[in-house]
Write a protein that holds these residues in place. Structure first.
Motif, PDB file in Angstrom:
ATOM      1  N   LEU A  31       6.282  11.382  26.448  1.00  0.00           N
ATOM      2  CA  LEU A  31       5.209  10.385  26.459  1.00  0.00           C
ATOM      3  C   LEU A  31       4.616  10.152  27.846  1.00  0.00           C
ATOM      4  O   LEU A  31       3.634   9.429  27.982  1.00  0.00           O
ATOM      5  N   TRP A  86       4.143  11.564  15.599  1.00  0.00           N
ATOM      6  CA  TRP A  86       5.258  12.467  15.890  1.00  0.00           C
ATOM      7  C   TRP A  86       5.581  13.295  14.655  1.00  0.00           C
ATOM      8  O   TRP A  86       5.930  12.765  13.611  1.00  0.00           O
ATOM      9  N   ARG A 106       0.551   7.085  19.220  1.00  0.00           N
ATOM     10  CA  ARG A 106       0.996   8.467  19.116  1.00  0.00           C
ATOM     11  C   ARG A 106       1.494   8.729  17.704  1.00  0.00           C
ATOM     12  O   ARG A 106       1.893   7.829  16.989  1.00  0.00           O
ATOM     13  N   TYR A 129      -2.447   9.752  29.038  1.00  0.00           N
ATOM     14  CA  TYR A 129      -1.140   9.099  28.906  1.00  0.00           C
ATOM     15  C   TYR A 129      -0.090   9.753  29.798  1.00  0.00           C
ATOM     16  O   TYR A 129       0.838   9.092  30.265  1.00  0.00           O
ATOM     17  N   ASP A 165       3.342  20.442  20.711  1.00  0.00           N
ATOM     18  CA  ASP A 165       2.420  19.718  19.839  1.00  0.00           C
ATOM     19  C   ASP A 165       2.128  20.546  18.587  1.00  0.00           C
ATOM     20  O   ASP A 165       2.856  21.476  18.247  1.00  0.00           O
ATOM     21  N   TRP A 201      -8.368  14.538  21.911  1.00  0.00           N
ATOM     22  CA  TRP A 201      -6.957  14.809  22.183  1.00  0.00           C
ATOM     23  C   TRP A 201      -6.695  15.429  23.553  1.00  0.00           C
ATOM     24  O   TRP A 201      -5.786  15.012  24.280  1.00  0.00           O
TER      25      TRP A 201
END
Length: 526
Positions: A443, A422, A420, A410, A55, A403
Protein backbone atom coordinates in the motif's frame (compact mmCIF):
# COMPACT_ATOMS: atom_id res chain seq x y z
CA UNK A 1 -3.26 -8.86 -6.31
CA UNK A 2 -0.50 -9.13 -3.84
CA UNK A 3 0.85 -11.30 -1.02
CA UNK A 4 -0.23 -14.68 0.55
CA UNK A 5 -2.68 -17.58 0.74
CA UNK A 6 -6.44 -18.17 0.95
CA UNK A 7 -9.01 -21.01 0.85
CA UNK A 8 -10.74 -22.72 -2.07
CA UNK A 9 -13.40 -21.05 -4.14
CA UNK A 10 -14.58 -23.11 -7.00
CA UNK A 11 -17.09 -21.36 -9.24
CA UNK A 12 -20.51 -22.99 -9.58
CA UNK A 13 -23.03 -22.44 -12.32
CA UNK A 14 -26.14 -20.94 -10.75
CA UNK A 15 -28.11 -19.36 -13.50
CA UNK A 16 -28.51 -20.30 -17.12
CA UNK A 17 -30.48 -17.80 -19.12
CA UNK A 18 -32.52 -18.98 -22.10
CA UNK A 19 -30.73 -22.28 -22.49
CA UNK A 20 -32.12 -24.27 -25.39
CA UNK A 21 -33.86 -27.42 -24.20
CA UNK A 22 -31.69 -30.48 -24.58
CA UNK A 23 -28.39 -28.68 -25.03
CA UNK A 24 -25.35 -30.25 -23.38
CA UNK A 25 -24.30 -27.51 -20.97
CA UNK A 26 -21.12 -29.24 -19.84
CA UNK A 27 -20.12 -30.77 -23.15
CA UNK A 28 -16.90 -29.48 -24.67
CA UNK A 29 -15.53 -29.35 -28.13
CA UNK A 30 -11.92 -30.17 -28.66
CA UNK A 31 -9.65 -27.84 -30.60
CA UNK A 32 -11.62 -24.84 -31.80
CA UNK A 33 -11.89 -24.31 -35.56
CA UNK A 34 -14.28 -21.33 -35.44
CA UNK A 35 -11.81 -18.62 -34.66
CA UNK A 36 -10.71 -17.29 -31.26
CA UNK A 37 -12.98 -17.15 -28.25
CA UNK A 38 -13.23 -13.48 -27.34
CA UNK A 39 -13.20 -12.58 -23.64
CA UNK A 40 -14.08 -9.12 -22.33
CA UNK A 41 -12.76 -7.64 -19.08
CA UNK A 42 -12.36 -4.21 -17.47
CA UNK A 43 -9.01 -5.21 -15.92
CA UNK A 44 -6.23 -4.30 -18.35
CA UNK A 45 -2.58 -5.12 -17.60
CA UNK A 46 -0.36 -2.35 -16.27
CA UNK A 47 2.79 -4.06 -17.60
CA UNK A 48 3.95 -7.14 -19.52
CA UNK A 49 6.98 -7.79 -17.28
CA UNK A 50 6.23 -9.99 -14.24
CA UNK A 51 8.95 -8.24 -12.22
CA UNK A 52 6.90 -5.01 -12.34
CA UNK A 53 3.47 -6.39 -11.50
CA UNK A 54 1.64 -7.05 -8.26
CA UNK A 55 -1.81 -6.42 -9.71
CA UNK A 56 -4.41 -7.57 -12.23
CA UNK A 57 -1.76 -8.01 -14.93
CA UNK A 58 -1.49 -11.51 -13.50
CA UNK A 59 -4.70 -12.44 -15.33
CA UNK A 60 -2.83 -12.23 -18.63
CA UNK A 61 0.40 -13.67 -17.20
CA UNK A 62 -1.30 -16.89 -16.05
CA UNK A 63 -2.08 -17.71 -19.67
CA UNK A 64 1.12 -16.69 -21.46
CA UNK A 65 3.81 -17.39 -18.87
CA UNK A 66 4.40 -20.45 -16.73
CA UNK A 67 5.20 -20.96 -13.07
CA UNK A 68 6.79 -23.94 -11.32
CA UNK A 69 3.48 -24.59 -9.58
CA UNK A 70 -0.09 -23.59 -10.40
CA UNK A 71 -3.68 -24.78 -9.93
CA UNK A 72 -5.15 -27.44 -12.21
CA UNK A 73 -8.94 -27.39 -12.51
CA UNK A 74 -10.43 -28.24 -9.12
CA UNK A 75 -7.19 -27.91 -7.15
CA UNK A 76 -7.03 -25.73 -4.03
CA UNK A 77 -3.32 -26.26 -3.35
CA UNK A 78 -0.51 -25.70 -5.85
CA UNK A 79 0.47 -28.57 -8.14
CA UNK A 80 3.49 -28.91 -10.48
CA UNK A 81 3.24 -27.14 -13.83
CA UNK A 82 6.64 -26.22 -15.27
CA UNK A 83 7.99 -28.43 -12.50
CA UNK A 84 7.82 -32.19 -12.56
CA UNK A 85 7.87 -32.25 -8.76
CA UNK A 86 8.28 -29.84 -5.84
CA UNK A 87 8.38 -30.15 -2.07
CA UNK A 88 10.03 -29.21 1.22
CA UNK A 89 13.05 -31.38 1.96
CA UNK A 90 13.28 -30.57 5.66
CA UNK A 91 10.96 -30.60 8.66
CA UNK A 92 11.35 -26.88 9.34
CA UNK A 93 9.84 -25.64 6.03
CA UNK A 94 13.02 -23.78 5.10
CA UNK A 95 14.36 -25.72 2.09
CA UNK A 96 12.15 -26.15 -0.95
CA UNK A 97 13.29 -28.13 -3.99
CA UNK A 98 11.75 -28.35 -7.47
CA UNK A 99 12.68 -30.45 -10.48
CA UNK A 100 11.73 -29.18 -13.93
CA UNK A 101 10.02 -31.22 -16.60
CA UNK A 102 12.44 -32.47 -19.22
CA UNK A 103 13.19 -30.58 -22.45
CA UNK A 104 11.39 -27.35 -21.54
CA UNK A 105 11.43 -24.44 -24.00
CA UNK A 106 10.26 -20.86 -24.18
CA UNK A 107 7.92 -19.89 -27.00
CA UNK A 108 10.87 -18.41 -28.95
CA UNK A 109 12.68 -21.77 -28.86
CA UNK A 110 15.22 -20.89 -26.16
CA UNK A 111 15.88 -23.47 -23.45
CA UNK A 112 14.00 -23.19 -20.18
CA UNK A 113 16.28 -24.63 -17.51
CA UNK A 114 17.10 -24.20 -13.84
CA UNK A 115 19.23 -21.13 -14.60
CA UNK A 116 16.21 -19.46 -16.22
CA UNK A 117 14.12 -20.09 -13.11
CA UNK A 118 16.82 -18.67 -10.84
CA UNK A 119 17.20 -15.66 -13.15
CA UNK A 120 13.43 -15.03 -13.09
CA UNK A 121 13.18 -15.08 -9.29
CA UNK A 122 16.42 -13.23 -8.60
CA UNK A 123 15.57 -10.33 -10.93
CA UNK A 124 12.35 -9.64 -9.02
CA UNK A 125 14.39 -8.91 -5.90
CA UNK A 126 17.17 -7.08 -7.75
CA UNK A 127 14.87 -4.78 -9.69
CA UNK A 128 12.58 -4.26 -6.69
CA UNK A 129 10.08 -2.29 -8.78
CA UNK A 130 7.82 0.05 -6.75
CA UNK A 131 4.71 -1.77 -7.99
CA UNK A 132 6.43 -5.14 -8.30
CA UNK A 133 6.08 -8.35 -6.29
CA UNK A 134 9.40 -8.34 -4.38
CA UNK A 135 7.40 -8.18 -1.15
CA UNK A 136 6.20 -11.72 -1.81
CA UNK A 137 9.75 -13.00 -1.46
CA UNK A 138 10.47 -11.76 2.04
CA UNK A 139 11.20 -15.27 3.30
CA UNK A 140 13.55 -16.15 0.40
CA UNK A 141 17.27 -16.10 1.20
CA UNK A 142 18.79 -17.48 -1.98
CA UNK A 143 18.10 -19.64 -5.04
CA UNK A 144 20.46 -22.47 -5.93
CA UNK A 145 20.59 -24.54 -9.10
CA UNK A 146 21.62 -28.20 -9.19
CA UNK A 147 22.34 -29.25 -12.74
CA UNK A 148 20.00 -28.17 -15.53
CA UNK A 149 16.69 -29.22 -13.98
CA UNK A 150 16.79 -28.76 -10.20
CA UNK A 151 16.21 -25.57 -8.23
CA UNK A 152 16.59 -25.26 -4.46
CA UNK A 153 15.03 -22.35 -2.59
CA UNK A 154 16.71 -21.59 0.74
CA UNK A 155 14.43 -19.63 3.06
CA UNK A 156 15.50 -17.34 5.91
CA UNK A 157 12.63 -18.53 8.08
CA UNK A 158 10.02 -21.30 8.07
CA UNK A 159 7.33 -20.54 5.50
CA UNK A 160 4.67 -23.13 4.76
CA UNK A 161 3.07 -20.68 2.32
CA UNK A 162 6.12 -20.50 0.02
CA UNK A 163 4.64 -23.02 -2.49
CA UNK A 164 1.67 -20.68 -2.85
CA UNK A 165 4.03 -17.79 -3.57
CA UNK A 166 5.72 -19.81 -6.32
CA UNK A 167 2.29 -20.49 -7.82
CA UNK A 168 1.50 -16.79 -8.27
CA UNK A 169 1.94 -15.35 -11.77
CA UNK A 170 4.45 -12.95 -10.20
CA UNK A 171 6.90 -15.85 -10.24
CA UNK A 172 6.49 -16.37 -13.99
CA UNK A 173 9.55 -17.89 -15.63
CA UNK A 174 11.11 -15.57 -18.22
CA UNK A 175 13.83 -15.99 -20.83
CA UNK A 176 17.19 -14.66 -19.51
CA UNK A 177 18.16 -13.70 -23.06
CA UNK A 178 15.23 -11.27 -23.29
CA UNK A 179 14.61 -10.07 -19.72
CA UNK A 180 17.53 -8.14 -18.17
CA UNK A 181 18.69 -9.17 -14.71
CA UNK A 182 18.75 -5.62 -13.33
CA UNK A 183 16.05 -3.76 -15.25
CA UNK A 184 12.60 -4.23 -16.73
CA UNK A 185 12.02 -5.33 -20.31
CA UNK A 186 11.13 -2.28 -22.34
CA UNK A 187 10.24 -3.51 -25.86
CA UNK A 188 6.62 -4.50 -25.08
CA UNK A 189 7.19 -8.11 -26.14
CA UNK A 190 6.70 -11.39 -24.28
CA UNK A 191 8.65 -14.65 -24.31
CA UNK A 192 7.07 -17.16 -21.98
CA UNK A 193 6.30 -20.87 -21.85
CA UNK A 194 2.61 -20.85 -20.95
CA UNK A 195 -0.30 -22.54 -22.77
CA UNK A 196 -0.52 -19.55 -25.13
CA UNK A 197 1.82 -17.26 -27.03
CA UNK A 198 1.06 -13.55 -27.15
CA UNK A 199 0.61 -12.95 -30.88
CA UNK A 200 -0.15 -9.24 -30.54
CA UNK A 201 -0.87 -6.69 -27.83
CA UNK A 202 -2.54 -3.30 -28.11
CA UNK A 203 -2.23 -1.69 -24.69
CA UNK A 204 -5.58 -1.00 -23.07
CA UNK A 205 -7.45 -2.49 -26.03
CA UNK A 206 -6.75 -6.15 -26.67
CA UNK A 207 -4.38 -9.10 -26.41
CA UNK A 208 -4.37 -11.89 -29.00
CA UNK A 209 -3.39 -15.29 -27.62
CA UNK A 210 -2.62 -18.33 -29.77
CA UNK A 211 -1.73 -21.88 -28.84
CA UNK A 212 1.87 -22.48 -27.75
CA UNK A 213 2.89 -25.77 -29.33
CA UNK A 214 5.98 -26.03 -27.10
CA UNK A 215 4.00 -25.85 -23.86
CA UNK A 216 4.57 -28.65 -21.36
CA UNK A 217 2.40 -28.54 -18.26
CA UNK A 218 -0.92 -29.65 -16.80
CA UNK A 219 -3.18 -27.36 -18.86
CA UNK A 220 -5.27 -29.11 -21.49
CA UNK A 221 -6.30 -26.43 -23.96
CA UNK A 222 -9.91 -26.69 -25.09
CA UNK A 223 -9.46 -23.95 -27.69
CA UNK A 224 -6.75 -22.88 -30.12
CA UNK A 225 -6.89 -19.14 -29.55
CA UNK A 226 -8.34 -16.48 -27.26
CA UNK A 227 -8.60 -12.75 -27.78
CA UNK A 228 -8.94 -10.62 -24.66
CA UNK A 229 -10.62 -7.24 -25.15
CA UNK A 230 -10.24 -4.53 -22.52
CA UNK A 231 -13.18 -2.25 -21.75
CA UNK A 232 -13.43 0.95 -19.74
CA UNK A 233 -16.76 0.06 -18.17
CA UNK A 234 -19.28 -2.72 -17.70
CA UNK A 235 -22.02 -1.30 -19.91
CA UNK A 236 -19.83 -1.24 -23.02
CA UNK A 237 -18.64 -4.76 -22.25
CA UNK A 238 -22.15 -6.17 -21.80
CA UNK A 239 -23.32 -4.41 -24.98
CA UNK A 240 -20.49 -6.13 -26.85
CA UNK A 241 -21.62 -9.47 -25.38
CA UNK A 242 -25.23 -8.89 -26.45
CA UNK A 243 -24.07 -7.78 -29.89
CA UNK A 244 -22.03 -11.01 -30.16
CA UNK A 245 -18.77 -9.08 -30.51
CA UNK A 246 -17.40 -11.00 -27.53
CA UNK A 247 -18.30 -14.44 -26.17
CA UNK A 248 -17.45 -14.13 -22.46
CA UNK A 249 -17.22 -11.33 -19.89
CA UNK A 250 -14.97 -11.57 -16.90
CA UNK A 251 -13.98 -9.11 -14.17
CA UNK A 252 -15.80 -5.81 -13.99
CA UNK A 253 -19.48 -6.65 -14.45
CA UNK A 254 -21.46 -3.89 -12.77
CA UNK A 255 -24.22 -4.75 -10.32
CA UNK A 256 -26.91 -3.29 -12.56
CA UNK A 257 -25.73 -5.38 -15.49
CA UNK A 258 -25.65 -8.53 -13.37
CA UNK A 259 -29.22 -7.92 -12.20
CA UNK A 260 -30.34 -7.20 -15.75
CA UNK A 261 -28.75 -10.41 -17.01
CA UNK A 262 -30.51 -12.35 -14.26
CA UNK A 263 -33.92 -10.76 -14.82
CA UNK A 264 -34.03 -9.99 -18.51
CA UNK A 265 -31.91 -12.66 -20.09
CA UNK A 266 -34.77 -14.64 -21.63
CA UNK A 267 -34.33 -14.74 -25.38
CA UNK A 268 -30.79 -13.36 -25.30
CA UNK A 269 -29.07 -16.76 -25.47
CA UNK A 270 -26.81 -15.80 -22.58
CA UNK A 271 -25.75 -17.61 -19.42
CA UNK A 272 -24.57 -16.25 -16.09
CA UNK A 273 -22.19 -18.18 -13.84
CA UNK A 274 -21.73 -17.09 -10.22
CA UNK A 275 -18.87 -18.15 -7.98
CA UNK A 276 -18.04 -17.37 -4.38
CA UNK A 277 -15.48 -14.60 -4.28
CA UNK A 278 -12.64 -13.66 -1.97
CA UNK A 279 -11.86 -10.29 -3.50
CA UNK A 280 -12.38 -7.46 -1.02
CA UNK A 281 -12.83 -3.69 -1.00
CA UNK A 282 -11.40 -1.57 1.80
CA UNK A 283 -10.25 1.89 2.85
CA UNK A 284 -6.64 2.73 3.73
CA UNK A 285 -5.72 5.52 6.17
CA UNK A 286 -2.41 7.35 5.77
CA UNK A 287 -0.74 7.58 9.21
CA UNK A 288 1.23 10.66 8.13
CA UNK A 289 -1.89 12.70 7.43
CA UNK A 290 -2.71 15.10 10.29
CA UNK A 291 -6.31 13.84 10.48
CA UNK A 292 -6.26 10.30 9.10
CA UNK A 293 -3.25 9.65 11.33
CA UNK A 294 -5.42 10.02 14.45
CA UNK A 295 -6.83 6.77 15.82
CA UNK A 296 -9.96 8.56 17.05
CA UNK A 297 -10.76 9.82 13.55
CA UNK A 298 -10.31 6.38 12.03
CA UNK A 299 -12.49 4.74 14.67
CA UNK A 300 -15.17 7.38 14.24
CA UNK A 301 -15.28 6.62 10.51
CA UNK A 302 -15.44 2.89 11.26
CA UNK A 303 -18.38 3.61 13.56
CA UNK A 304 -20.31 5.63 10.96
CA UNK A 305 -19.79 3.66 7.74
CA UNK A 306 -22.86 1.60 6.86
CA UNK A 307 -21.70 -1.42 4.87
CA UNK A 308 -25.23 -2.72 4.46
CA UNK A 309 -26.27 0.45 2.66
CA UNK A 310 -23.26 0.24 0.36
CA UNK A 311 -23.80 -3.41 -0.56
CA UNK A 312 -27.57 -3.03 -1.04
CA UNK A 313 -27.95 0.43 -2.57
CA UNK A 314 -24.84 0.52 -4.72
CA UNK A 315 -24.07 -3.12 -5.45
CA UNK A 316 -27.63 -4.51 -5.40
CA UNK A 317 -26.54 -7.32 -3.05
CA UNK A 318 -24.06 -8.69 -5.57
CA UNK A 319 -21.42 -8.27 -2.83
CA UNK A 320 -21.57 -8.97 0.92
CA UNK A 321 -20.66 -6.72 3.88
CA UNK A 322 -17.22 -7.53 5.29
CA UNK A 323 -16.12 -6.97 8.89
CA UNK A 324 -12.55 -8.26 8.78
CA UNK A 325 -9.72 -8.15 6.27
CA UNK A 326 -9.88 -11.95 5.96
CA UNK A 327 -13.02 -12.81 3.96
CA UNK A 328 -15.62 -15.43 4.71
CA UNK A 329 -14.72 -18.90 3.57
CA UNK A 330 -11.12 -18.75 4.73
CA UNK A 331 -9.70 -20.31 7.85
CA UNK A 332 -9.18 -17.46 10.30
CA UNK A 333 -12.08 -15.25 9.20
CA UNK A 334 -13.60 -13.15 12.00
CA UNK A 335 -16.19 -10.39 12.33
CA UNK A 336 -13.95 -8.13 14.41
CA UNK A 337 -15.21 -4.75 13.18
CA UNK A 338 -18.82 -5.72 13.83
CA UNK A 339 -17.96 -7.22 17.22
CA UNK A 340 -16.22 -4.00 18.32
CA UNK A 341 -18.29 -1.33 16.56
CA UNK A 342 -21.67 -2.95 15.98
CA UNK A 343 -24.21 -1.12 13.84
CA UNK A 344 -23.52 2.40 12.52
CA UNK A 345 -23.94 4.88 15.39
CA UNK A 346 -23.24 8.61 15.15
CA UNK A 347 -23.39 9.11 18.93
CA UNK A 348 -20.65 6.56 19.52
CA UNK A 349 -18.61 8.05 16.70
CA UNK A 350 -18.89 11.52 18.21
CA UNK A 351 -17.61 10.19 21.53
CA UNK A 352 -14.46 8.83 19.88
CA UNK A 353 -13.77 12.34 18.58
CA UNK A 354 -14.69 14.36 21.67
CA UNK A 355 -12.65 12.06 23.91
CA UNK A 356 -9.69 12.99 21.70
CA UNK A 357 -10.52 16.70 21.97
CA UNK A 358 -11.93 16.97 18.45
CA UNK A 359 -15.10 19.06 18.45
CA UNK A 360 -15.28 20.48 14.91
CA UNK A 361 -16.12 18.53 11.73
CA UNK A 362 -13.03 16.72 10.46
CA UNK A 363 -12.00 17.69 6.90
CA UNK A 364 -10.83 14.71 4.86
CA UNK A 365 -10.20 13.96 1.20
CA UNK A 366 -11.08 10.44 0.06
CA UNK A 367 -9.42 9.18 -3.11
CA UNK A 368 -10.46 6.39 -5.47
CA UNK A 369 -9.40 5.11 -8.88
CA UNK A 370 -11.72 5.89 -11.76
CA UNK A 371 -10.98 2.90 -13.97
CA UNK A 372 -9.99 -0.15 -11.95
CA UNK A 373 -12.63 -1.75 -9.75
CA UNK A 374 -15.78 -1.42 -11.78
CA UNK A 375 -18.42 1.14 -12.62
CA UNK A 376 -19.83 1.36 -9.09
CA UNK A 377 -16.64 2.68 -7.48
CA UNK A 378 -17.60 6.34 -7.90
CA UNK A 379 -21.09 5.62 -6.56
CA UNK A 380 -19.64 3.74 -3.59
CA UNK A 381 -17.48 6.70 -2.62
CA UNK A 382 -20.35 9.10 -3.12
CA UNK A 383 -22.35 6.95 -0.68
CA UNK A 384 -19.50 6.93 1.85
CA UNK A 385 -19.26 10.71 1.55
CA UNK A 386 -23.02 11.01 2.07
CA UNK A 387 -22.88 8.88 5.21
CA UNK A 388 -19.93 10.72 6.73
CA UNK A 389 -21.24 14.19 5.86
CA UNK A 390 -24.70 13.29 7.21
CA UNK A 391 -23.18 12.43 10.59
CA UNK A 392 -22.16 16.07 11.01
CA UNK A 393 -18.75 14.86 12.15
CA UNK A 394 -16.90 15.09 8.84
CA UNK A 395 -16.55 17.29 5.79
CA UNK A 396 -15.59 15.00 2.94
CA UNK A 397 -14.06 15.85 -0.44
CA UNK A 398 -13.82 13.19 -3.14
CA UNK A 399 -11.08 12.97 -5.76
CA UNK A 400 -10.14 10.34 -8.32
CA UNK A 401 -7.41 9.41 -10.76
CA UNK A 402 -6.90 6.72 -13.44
CA UNK A 403 -5.18 3.61 -12.08
CA UNK A 404 -1.68 4.24 -13.40
CA UNK A 405 -1.36 7.68 -11.80
CA UNK A 406 -3.45 6.60 -8.81
CA UNK A 407 -0.84 3.97 -7.90
CA UNK A 408 1.94 6.56 -8.06
CA UNK A 409 -0.04 8.77 -5.70
CA UNK A 410 -0.60 6.24 -2.93
CA UNK A 411 2.93 4.88 -3.23
CA UNK A 412 4.17 8.42 -2.57
CA UNK A 413 1.81 8.88 0.38
CA UNK A 414 -0.20 11.66 -1.26
CA UNK A 415 -3.68 10.51 -0.14
CA UNK A 416 -5.14 10.95 3.37
CA UNK A 417 -7.65 8.14 2.80
CA UNK A 418 -7.91 5.99 -0.30
CA UNK A 419 -9.81 2.99 -1.60
CA UNK A 420 -8.26 -0.25 -2.67
CA UNK A 421 -9.44 -3.62 -3.84
CA UNK A 422 -7.64 -6.87 -3.23
CA UNK A 423 -7.69 -9.97 -5.40
CA UNK A 424 -5.79 -12.60 -3.45
CA UNK A 425 -2.46 -13.94 -4.60
CA UNK A 426 -3.36 -17.31 -3.14
CA UNK A 427 -6.02 -18.79 -0.84
CA UNK A 428 -4.81 -18.26 2.73
CA UNK A 429 -5.60 -15.76 5.49
CA UNK A 430 -1.92 -14.78 5.47
CA UNK A 431 -2.49 -13.16 2.09
CA UNK A 432 -5.06 -10.76 3.55
CA UNK A 433 -2.79 -9.59 6.37
CA UNK A 434 0.89 -9.82 5.40
CA UNK A 435 0.70 -7.60 2.28
CA UNK A 436 -0.58 -4.65 4.30
CA UNK A 437 1.81 -4.59 7.27
CA UNK A 438 5.51 -3.88 7.71
CA UNK A 439 7.79 -1.07 6.61
CA UNK A 440 7.44 -1.98 2.93
CA UNK A 441 4.01 -3.20 1.99
CA UNK A 442 1.63 -3.29 -0.95
CA UNK A 443 0.00 0.00 0.00
CA UNK A 444 2.99 2.32 0.21
CA UNK A 445 1.96 3.27 3.76
CA UNK A 446 4.33 1.75 6.35
CA UNK A 447 2.47 -0.08 9.11
CA UNK A 448 4.74 -1.15 11.96
CA UNK A 449 2.56 -3.84 13.49
CA UNK A 450 5.46 -5.66 15.14
CA UNK A 451 3.40 -8.28 16.96
CA UNK A 452 1.96 -9.30 13.60
CA UNK A 453 5.17 -9.15 11.57
CA UNK A 454 7.58 -10.50 14.19
CA UNK A 455 5.43 -13.02 16.09
CA UNK A 456 2.09 -14.02 14.62
CA UNK A 457 2.97 -14.33 10.94
CA UNK A 458 6.31 -16.11 11.49
CA UNK A 459 4.63 -18.57 13.84
CA UNK A 460 1.77 -19.24 11.42
CA UNK A 461 4.16 -19.83 8.52
CA UNK A 462 5.90 -22.55 10.46
CA UNK A 463 2.69 -24.59 10.45
CA UNK A 464 1.99 -26.75 7.41
CA UNK A 465 -1.46 -27.61 8.79
CA UNK A 466 -3.29 -24.31 8.36
CA UNK A 467 -6.05 -25.37 10.76
CA UNK A 468 -3.48 -24.92 13.52
CA UNK A 469 -2.98 -21.20 12.88
CA UNK A 470 -6.52 -19.92 13.45
CA UNK A 471 -5.61 -18.25 16.74
CA UNK A 472 -2.67 -16.44 15.14
CA UNK A 473 -4.91 -14.94 12.49
CA UNK A 474 -7.64 -14.06 14.99
CA UNK A 475 -5.09 -12.19 17.11
CA UNK A 476 -3.65 -10.43 14.07
CA UNK A 477 -7.09 -9.28 12.95
CA UNK A 478 -7.90 -7.91 16.39
CA UNK A 479 -4.80 -5.74 16.16
CA UNK A 480 -6.04 -4.47 12.78
CA UNK A 481 -9.42 -3.66 14.35
CA UNK A 482 -7.83 -1.86 17.30
CA UNK A 483 -5.64 0.26 15.02
CA UNK A 484 -8.34 0.82 12.37
CA UNK A 485 -5.65 1.59 9.80
CA UNK A 486 -7.55 -0.53 7.28
CA UNK A 487 -11.34 -0.57 7.03
CA UNK A 488 -12.88 -3.56 5.21
CA UNK A 489 -16.10 -2.73 3.33
CA UNK A 490 -17.29 -5.70 1.30
CA UNK A 491 -16.47 -9.11 -0.10
CA UNK A 492 -17.22 -9.78 -3.72
CA UNK A 493 -18.68 -12.59 -5.76
CA UNK A 494 -17.41 -13.67 -9.14
CA UNK A 495 -19.66 -13.49 -12.19
CA UNK A 496 -18.93 -14.79 -15.66
CA UNK A 497 -21.46 -13.98 -18.38
CA UNK A 498 -21.21 -15.84 -21.67
CA UNK A 499 -23.10 -16.80 -24.78
CA UNK A 500 -24.82 -20.17 -24.39
CA UNK A 501 -22.54 -21.88 -26.89
CA UNK A 502 -19.54 -21.34 -24.60
CA UNK A 503 -18.65 -23.98 -22.02
CA UNK A 504 -16.11 -23.95 -19.21
CA UNK A 505 -17.00 -20.72 -17.41
CA UNK A 506 -17.98 -22.69 -14.30
CA UNK A 507 -14.47 -24.16 -13.96
CA UNK A 508 -12.27 -21.49 -15.53
CA UNK A 509 -11.45 -19.56 -12.35
CA UNK A 510 -8.52 -20.72 -10.24
CA UNK A 511 -8.46 -20.26 -6.43
CA UNK A 512 -7.12 -16.74 -6.90
CA UNK A 513 -10.05 -15.93 -9.24
CA UNK A 514 -7.78 -15.71 -12.29
CA UNK A 515 -9.35 -17.00 -15.49
CA UNK A 516 -7.66 -20.02 -17.04
CA UNK A 517 -8.53 -19.28 -20.67
CA UNK A 518 -7.70 -22.81 -21.77
CA UNK A 519 -10.83 -24.12 -19.99
CA UNK A 520 -13.16 -22.23 -22.36
CA UNK A 521 -14.60 -24.02 -25.36
CA UNK A 522 -17.56 -24.06 -27.71
CA UNK A 523 -20.30 -26.60 -27.00
CA UNK A 524 -21.04 -29.32 -29.46
CA UNK A 525 -24.07 -31.29 -28.15
CA UNK A 526 -27.36 -29.54 -28.84
Amino acid sequence: MFNRKRSPRRAAAIASISLVAGCGYFSDSGADSQGPIVVGTTSAPSTLDPAASWDGSWELFRNIYQTLLAYPNGATTPQPDAAESCGFTDDSNRTYRCKLRADMKFSDGDTLDAKAVKHSIDRIKKINAPTGPAGLLGSLDQVETVGDREIVFHLNQPDATFPFVLATPAMSIVDPAEYPANSLRKDGKVDGSGPYRLRSYDEGKQAQLVSNGDYKGFAERKNDAVTIRYFQDSSAMVKALRDQQIHVTYRGLAAGDIIALEKNGTGEDLQLVEGTGTDISYLVFNPKDPWAGKTAVRKAIAQVVDRGAITHKIYKDTVDPLYSMVPKGLTGHTTGFFDDFGDPDTTKARKFLTDAGITEPVPLTLWYTSDRYGSETALQFAEIKRQLDASGLFTITLKDRPWKTYVDGYQKGEYPVFGRGWFPDFPDADNFIAPFVGERNALGTPYQAKKITQELLPHSRGESDRANVVRDFEDAQQILVDDARLLPLWQGKQYVAASVDISGGERALDPSTIMMMWELSRKTNW
